[in-house]
Scaffold this motif. Structure first.
Motif, PDB file in Angstrom:
ATOM      1  N   VAL A   1       0.857  -1.182   0.000  1.00 41.49           N
ATOM      2  CA  VAL A   1       0.000   0.000   0.000  1.00 41.49           C
ATOM      3  C   VAL A   1       0.894   1.233   0.000  1.00 41.49           C
ATOM      4  O   VAL A   1       1.897   1.288   0.716  1.00 41.49           O
ATOM      5  CB  VAL A   1      -0.910  -0.021   1.245  1.00 41.49           C
ATOM      6  CG1 VAL A   1      -1.653   1.274   1.394  1.00 41.49           C
ATOM      7  CG2 VAL A   1      -1.869  -1.202   1.168  1.00 41.49           C
ATOM      8  N   ALA A   2       0.535   2.226  -0.812  1.00 37.98           N
ATOM      9  CA  ALA A   2       1.355   3.436  -0.908  1.00 37.98           C
ATOM     10  C   ALA A   2       1.082   4.370   0.266  1.00 37.98           C
ATOM     11  O   ALA A   2      -0.049   4.455   0.758  1.00 37.98           O
ATOM     12  CB  ALA A   2       1.060   4.150  -2.220  1.00 37.98           C
ATOM     13  N   VAL A   3       2.123   5.064   0.704  1.00 32.91           N
ATOM     14  CA  VAL A   3       1.972   6.166   1.660  1.00 32.91           C
ATOM     15  C   VAL A   3       2.050   7.452   0.844  1.00 32.91           C
ATOM     16  O   VAL A   3       3.059   7.722   0.198  1.00 32.91           O
ATOM     17  CB  VAL A   3       3.102   6.164   2.709  1.00 32.91           C
ATOM     18  CG1 VAL A   3       2.996   7.381   3.618  1.00 32.91           C
ATOM     19  CG2 VAL A   3       3.076   4.878   3.519  1.00 32.91           C
ATOM     20  N   THR A   4       0.946   8.226   0.855  1.00 37.21           N
ATOM     21  CA  THR A   4       0.954   9.453   0.045  1.00 37.21           C
ATOM     22  C   THR A   4       0.887  10.729   0.878  1.00 37.21           C
ATOM     23  O   THR A   4       0.983  11.821   0.323  1.00 37.21           O
ATOM     24  CB  THR A   4      -0.204   9.432  -0.984  1.00 37.21           C
ATOM     25  OG1 THR A   4      -1.424   9.183  -0.300  1.00 37.21           O
ATOM     26  CG2 THR A   4       0.016   8.352  -2.030  1.00 37.21           C
ATOM     27  N   GLY A   5       0.710  10.601   2.190  1.00 38.42           N
ATOM     28  CA  GLY A   5       0.667  11.812   3.015  1.00 38.42           C
ATOM     29  C   GLY A   5       1.045  11.520   4.453  1.00 38.42           C
ATOM     30  O   GLY A   5       0.808  10.419   4.956  1.00 38.42           O
ATOM     31  N   LEU A   6       1.659  12.521   5.104  1.00 37.39           N
ATOM     32  CA  LEU A   6       2.059  12.392   6.508  1.00 37.39           C
ATOM     33  C   LEU A   6       1.662  13.641   7.275  1.00 37.39           C
ATOM     34  O   LEU A   6       1.655  14.743   6.729  1.00 37.39           O
ATOM     35  CB  LEU A   6       3.591  12.261   6.623  1.00 37.39           C
ATOM     36  CG  LEU A   6       4.287  11.089   5.940  1.00 37.39           C
ATOM     37  CD1 LEU A   6       5.802  11.251   6.083  1.00 37.39           C
ATOM     38  CD2 LEU A   6       3.829   9.768   6.532  1.00 37.39           C
ATOM     39  N   GLY A   7       1.370  13.457   8.558  1.00 37.55           N
ATOM     40  CA  GLY A   7       1.134  14.592   9.447  1.00 37.55           C
ATOM     41  C   GLY A   7       1.665  14.247  10.823  1.00 37.55           C
ATOM     42  O   GLY A   7       1.667  13.071  11.210  1.00 37.55           O
ATOM     43  N   ALA A   8       2.144  15.230  11.571  1.00 36.95           N
ATOM     44  CA  ALA A   8       2.629  14.953  12.924  1.00 36.95           C
ATOM     45  C   ALA A   8       2.609  16.220  13.763  1.00 36.95           C
ATOM     46  O   ALA A   8       2.983  17.301  13.288  1.00 36.95           O
ATOM     47  CB  ALA A   8       4.045  14.383  12.887  1.00 36.95           C
ATOM     48  N   LEU A   9       2.149  16.054  14.976  1.00 36.29           N
ATOM     49  CA  LEU A   9       2.197  17.103  15.993  1.00 36.29           C
ATOM     50  C   LEU A   9       2.772  16.434  17.223  1.00 36.29           C
ATOM     51  O   LEU A   9       2.156  15.523  17.780  1.00 36.29           O
ATOM     52  CB  LEU A   9       0.773  17.609  16.267  1.00 36.29           C
ATOM     53  CG  LEU A   9       0.541  18.344  17.592  1.00 36.29           C
ATOM     54  CD1 LEU A   9       1.322  19.643  17.639  1.00 36.29           C
ATOM     55  CD2 LEU A   9      -0.945  18.608  17.798  1.00 36.29           C
ATOM     56  N   SER A  10       3.979  16.828  17.611  1.00 35.87           N
ATOM     57  CA  SER A  10       4.656  16.116  18.695  1.00 35.87           C
ATOM     58  C   SER A  10       5.524  17.098  19.465  1.00 35.87           C
ATOM     59  O   SER A  10       5.700  18.245  19.034  1.00 35.87           O
ATOM     60  CB  SER A  10       5.536  15.003  18.113  1.00 35.87           C
ATOM     61  OG  SER A  10       6.712  15.555  17.565  1.00 35.87           O
ATOM     62  N   PRO A  11       6.082  16.660  20.582  1.00 28.80           N
ATOM     63  CA  PRO A  11       7.015  17.543  21.293  1.00 28.80           C
ATOM     64  C   PRO A  11       8.212  17.960  20.425  1.00 28.80           C
ATOM     65  O   PRO A  11       8.905  18.913  20.749  1.00 28.80           O
ATOM     66  CB  PRO A  11       7.465  16.682  22.484  1.00 28.80           C
ATOM     67  CG  PRO A  11       6.322  15.739  22.705  1.00 28.80           C
ATOM     68  CD  PRO A  11       5.799  15.426  21.330  1.00 28.80           C
ATOM     69  N   LEU A  12       8.424  17.260  19.302  1.00 31.06           N
ATOM     70  CA  LEU A  12       9.529  17.625  18.412  1.00 31.06           C
ATOM     71  C   LEU A  12       9.123  18.676  17.383  1.00 31.06           C
ATOM     72  O   LEU A  12       9.940  19.093  16.572  1.00 31.06           O
ATOM     73  CB  LEU A  12      10.075  16.371  17.710  1.00 31.06           C
ATOM     74  CG  LEU A  12      10.604  15.271  18.641  1.00 31.06           C
ATOM     75  CD1 LEU A  12      11.222  14.135  17.830  1.00 31.06           C
ATOM     76  CD2 LEU A  12      11.616  15.813  19.641  1.00 31.06           C
ATOM     77  N   GLY A  13       7.857  19.100  17.419  1.00 28.86           N
ATOM     78  CA  GLY A  13       7.437  20.161  16.503  1.00 28.86           C
ATOM     79  C   GLY A  13       6.000  19.999  16.051  1.00 28.86           C
ATOM     80  O   GLY A  13       5.425  18.925  16.185  1.00 28.86           O
ATOM     81  N   PRO A  14       5.433  21.073  15.492  1.00 25.52           N
ATOM     82  CA  PRO A  14       4.016  21.076  15.126  1.00 25.52           C
ATOM     83  C   PRO A  14       3.708  20.493  13.751  1.00 25.52           C
ATOM     84  O   PRO A  14       2.545  20.470  13.358  1.00 25.52           O
ATOM     85  CB  PRO A  14       3.663  22.571  15.160  1.00 25.52           C
ATOM     86  CG  PRO A  14       4.932  23.254  14.802  1.00 25.52           C
ATOM     87  CD  PRO A  14       6.053  22.403  15.326  1.00 25.52           C
ATOM     88  N   ASP A  15       4.747  20.069  13.027  1.00 24.04           N
ATOM     89  CA  ASP A  15       4.485  19.508  11.691  1.00 24.04           C
ATOM     90  C   ASP A  15       5.616  18.559  11.300  1.00 24.04           C
ATOM     91  O   ASP A  15       6.609  18.412  12.024  1.00 24.04           O
ATOM     92  CB  ASP A  15       4.312  20.634  10.654  1.00 24.04           C
ATOM     93  CG  ASP A  15       5.470  21.621  10.672  1.00 24.04           C
ATOM     94  OD1 ASP A  15       6.604  21.206  10.996  1.00 24.04           O
ATOM     95  OD2 ASP A  15       5.252  22.807  10.366  1.00 24.04           O
ATOM     96  N   VAL A  16       5.459  17.922  10.146  1.00 12.05           N
ATOM     97  CA  VAL A  16       6.439  16.909   9.722  1.00 12.05           C
ATOM     98  C   VAL A  16       7.800  17.524   9.382  1.00 12.05           C
ATOM     99  O   VAL A  16       8.838  16.957   9.754  1.00 12.05           O
ATOM    100  CB  VAL A  16       5.870  16.061   8.557  1.00 12.05           C
ATOM    101  CG1 VAL A  16       6.929  15.126   7.989  1.00 12.05           C
ATOM    102  CG2 VAL A  16       4.669  15.256   9.038  1.00 12.05           C
ATOM    103  N   PRO A  17       7.863  18.679   8.695  1.00 12.24           N
ATOM    104  CA  PRO A  17       9.193  19.254   8.426  1.00 12.24           C
ATOM    105  C   PRO A  17       9.993  19.507   9.711  1.00 12.24           C
ATOM    106  O   PRO A  17      11.193  19.217   9.769  1.00 12.24           O
ATOM    107  CB  PRO A  17       8.870  20.571   7.707  1.00 12.24           C
ATOM    108  CG  PRO A  17       7.545  20.324   7.056  1.00 12.24           C
ATOM    109  CD  PRO A  17       6.788  19.414   7.981  1.00 12.24           C
ATOM    110  N   ARG A  18       9.315  20.014  10.742  1.00 17.66           N
ATOM    111  CA  ARG A  18      10.067  20.276  11.980  1.00 17.66           C
ATOM    112  C   ARG A  18      10.366  18.995  12.758  1.00 17.66           C
ATOM    113  O   ARG A  18      11.391  18.899  13.433  1.00 17.66           O
ATOM    114  CB  ARG A  18       9.362  21.330  12.820  1.00 17.66           C
ATOM    115  CG  ARG A  18       9.787  22.729  12.301  1.00 17.66           C
ATOM    116  CD  ARG A  18       9.071  23.846  12.925  1.00 17.66           C
ATOM    117  NE  ARG A  18       7.743  24.007  12.326  1.00 17.66           N
ATOM    118  CZ  ARG A  18       6.936  25.017  12.592  1.00 17.66           C
ATOM    119  NH1 ARG A  18       7.301  25.936  13.464  1.00 17.66           N
ATOM    120  NH2 ARG A  18       5.757  25.108  11.998  1.00 17.66           N
TER     121      ARG A  18
END
Lengths: 408, 96
Positions: free
Chosen positions: A8-25
């Motif tokens: 199955v393909a992964v076409t999108g990511l999102g993350a909000l964590s103590p390491l930052g409010p988005d995937v780039p951070r």
């Protein structure tokens, strides 16, 4: 029967964590090995935490670019789900249009997500039952995440929650991959929901001996002799899983592939992990993906910092991979333990490492435990990665492993 | 339209006590917590919460939260459908 896995393909990511409010951070912090674990201070029920401030949630919501009405009537945990889902939805290009809404589903990882809100309502009830917020009837139920996400994104396919303690994130990925693999859905939004346990629920982990108990000698970290338990690090994360056909139809960029997975139980209700159970799911996930141990470049360990958990996982990795010695790291050493969302945060971390070709460091490791696999050190290793495994294990014998393949 | 400084002026509390604006401020705060895109200036005594887009669960939540905030207990039977915000303020003031 083929063992080629769900592919199955992964076409999108999102993350909000103590390491930052988005995937780039998140990616930046992972590459730099910049952790967020800090002492909490006097009067707190736990001595260390990787904090998730309100400002991060606001930034995450802003980056999700949702219409203003999307956050109406929502609890804080659900706003976190909306934020990471919105990030992943845009990352996948689904805001430009996607499949028939009946072919899009949502699987939310975790159960008992909203203990903090229930505890606050209980305190009001003790004053007067009339003060219990009526909306608690909707919001104490974990399905509030599924329902609110469906409304925000117009999702009309299957929706459900998946619970498996700290393995919930991987179990949700397994269910999402099957729904897509079986052709039930074209797109499945898989969400690691922000868990906000009641203060007493969180403290029970410490009293049980699972968390770093005192400020004492520092927070320690996974697979190091300094480990004394886990540190809480609340987080939410999202992965868009999509069939290869659907991704191709809309010319979506594929970030990686979920190539195999396995889950199983230890037939044991206690918080006692087993080498056999953990090794079994890793071995079966590799077979499901149609690869061998020597193909794997990176293992994103469950690695909580629990002395027993680390010992068992290190032995299980050694049993499965033997002399193959893939790189091993543990995102919890930087971000803390997100409980039911941990598997999703690890998955996002593994996919960005596959995508960008690096292994995040384990900078807390000074004196590794015996028989530990090939731990990345103080700085990131820059290297092309083809295959990775991410583990998630939960109290009550929940074992799971997911195999990821780099795109292209 | 902006009547934010006229807390409670549209209502007759019938108590002879001058309202201090705390009830209107609490109604406003809790209405906006539920509908974050609502502006404080929209919540004025003349309008009903329904007109502002709050459904029956929302209205019930506002009332419960105001009771909790101000420690004022108003019997549920006292609340009527389509009460203007000013009348709500008056009702809370009666029980304060």
């Amino acid at each position: 029967m083929t063992s080629a896995g769900p592919r199955v393909a992964v076409t999108g990511l999102g993350a909000l964590s103590p390491l930052g409010p988005d995937v780039p951070r998140l990616t930046e912090a992972l590459r730099a090995g910049r952790g967020a674990i800090a002492p909490t201070g006097a009067g707190e029920t736990v001595p260390y935490r990787a904090a998730l401030p309100d400002s991060a949630l606001h930034e995450a919501l802003a980056s999700a670019a949702l219409p203003p009405e999307a956050t109406r009537r929502t609890s804080r945990p659900v706003r976190a789900s909306l934020a990471v889902a919105g990030q992943a939805w845009r990352d996948a290009g689904l805001h430009h249009g996607g499949p028939d809404p009946r072919r899009i589903g949502v699987v939310v990882a975790g159960s008992n997500l909203n203990g903090a809100q229930s505890a606050a309502a209980a305190a009001r009830m003790a004053r007067d039952p009339m003060l219990v917020p009526p909306r608690l009837a909707l919001q104490y139920q974990d399905t509030d995440h599924v329902a609110t996400l469906s409304e925000a994104f117009g999702i009309r396919g299957e929706g459900l929650t998946v619970g498996g303690a700290s393995a919930s994130g991987n179990l949700a990925l397994v269910q999402g991959a099957r729904l897509v693999g079986w052709g039930v859905l074209d797109v499945c939004l898989v969400i690691g929901a922000l868990a906000e346990p009641a203060p007493a629920e969180l403290r029970s982990f410490l009293n049980l001996g699972a968390m770093v108990p005192t400020a004492g000698t520092g927070p320690g970290g996974p697979f190091d002799r300094s480990h004394r338990g886990f540190v809480h690090g609340p987080a939410a994360a999202a992965v868009v899983l999509e069939s290869a056909d659907s991704a191709a139809r809309r010319s979506a960029r594929v970030l990686a592939e979920l190539a195999g997975c396995a889950a199983g139980l230890d037939a044991n209700s206690q918080p006692d992990p087993t080498v056999a159970g953990e090794a079994d799911v890793m071995a079966r996930a590799l077979r499901d993906a149609g690869i061998g141990p020597a193909d794997v470049d990176l293992v994103g360990a469950h690695g909580t910092g629990s002395p027993l958990g680390d010992r068992v996982e290190a032995d299980a990795i050694t049993q499965v991979f033997g002399d193959a010695r893939p790189w091993v790291n543990a995102v919890k050493g930087l971000a803390g333990h997100a409980l039911t969302a941990a598997g999703l945060l690890s998955a996002v971390a593994v996919v960005v490492q596959l995508r960008d070709g690096f292994v995040h460091p384990n900078p807390w490791v000074r004196d590794p435990i015996d028989g530990v696999p090939e731990l990345a050190g103080d700085t990131a290793v820059t290297t092309p990665l083809r295959w990775a495994v991410s583990n998630a294990f939960g109290f009550g014998g929940f074992n799971s492993a997911v195999v990821w393949r780099a795109a292209g | 339209m902006d009547r934010t400084d006229e807390a409670g002026t549209a209502s007759d509390t019938g108590t002879g006590i001058e309202p201090d604006g705390a009830v209107l401020a609490a109604i406003r705060r809790h209405a906006i917590a539920i509908l974050p895109d609502l502006r404080p200036a929209d919540v004025v005594p003349e309008r009903t919460l329904a007109e502002l887009g709050l459904n029956s669960v929302d209205r019930s939540e506002v009332v419960t939260n105001v009771m909790d905030d101000l420690n004022v207990f108003v019997p549920i039977t006292e609340f009527r459908q389509a009460m203007p915000v000013g009348d709500l303020v008056g009702l809370f003031e009666r029980y304060r």
